[in-house]
Design an enzyme around this catalytic site. Sequence first.
Site, PDB file in Angstrom:
ATOM      1  CD1 TRP A  84     -28.054  42.020  36.241  1.00 56.11           C
ATOM      2  CD2 TRP A  84     -28.986  43.607  35.589  1.00 56.11           C
ATOM      3  NE1 TRP A  84     -27.294  43.472  36.644  1.00 56.11           N
ATOM      4  CE2 TRP A  84     -28.142  44.263  36.721  1.00 56.11           C
ATOM      5  CE3 TRP A  84     -30.650  44.557  35.153  1.00 56.11           C
ATOM      6  CZ2 TRP A  84     -28.181  45.850  36.526  1.00 56.11           C
ATOM      7  CZ3 TRP A  84     -29.916  46.149  35.220  1.00 56.11           C
ATOM      8  CH2 TRP A  84     -28.436  46.654  36.022  1.00 56.11           C
ATOM      9  CG  HIS A  85     -33.646  37.045  36.112  1.00 53.93           C
ATOM     10  ND1 HIS A  85     -32.179  36.592  36.729  1.00 53.93           N
ATOM     11  CD2 HIS A  85     -33.062  36.000  34.885  1.00 53.93           C
ATOM     12  CE1 HIS A  85     -30.836  36.106  35.979  1.00 53.93           C
ATOM     13  NE2 HIS A  85     -31.605  35.332  34.792  1.00 53.93           N
ATOM     14  CB  ALA A  86     -36.857  42.907  35.086  1.00 55.62           C
TER      15      ALA A  86
END
Length: 151
Positions: A84-86
């Site tokens: 979730w840290h794209a």
Amino acid sequence: MAALSRGSVKLQSNLPLSDPVIDPNYLADEADQRMAIQGVKYARQIFAHPEMQQWLIGEAAPGANITNDEDILDFARSTMIPNWHAASTCRMLPREKGGVVDSHLRVYGTKGLRVCDVSAIGRLPDMNLVGSVFAVAENGARIIREEYGDE
């Protein structure tokens, strides 16, 4: 958090409500593959410690019978989830090198559209991204103020 594999996000059509085509391309880079394999092996070393053994009844995943690197990698590929840290989806590079934004954070081929977040950064540090988000946003705000003469 600091994967070397690079995926892509592409337009499916010119219709504004069309979903993009997203390919995260997880574990494409050999270093990421080695890290995934070593991660499973390291977790096994931790759980093999005598103090941990009292709390365990066996290995649920990938399973004690999965021992060779290729099978461990297959397990990692089938269970990989995003962190979730794209980021780096709109990299600041020359257009001919696959870049999406220029040095003023303007999206190539558009008018009035900029990307002022970590999407524009090519390689991120292995840490929480909030500082990087603020840095790019502040720089983007400065660029816009300078361009429109509002200092």
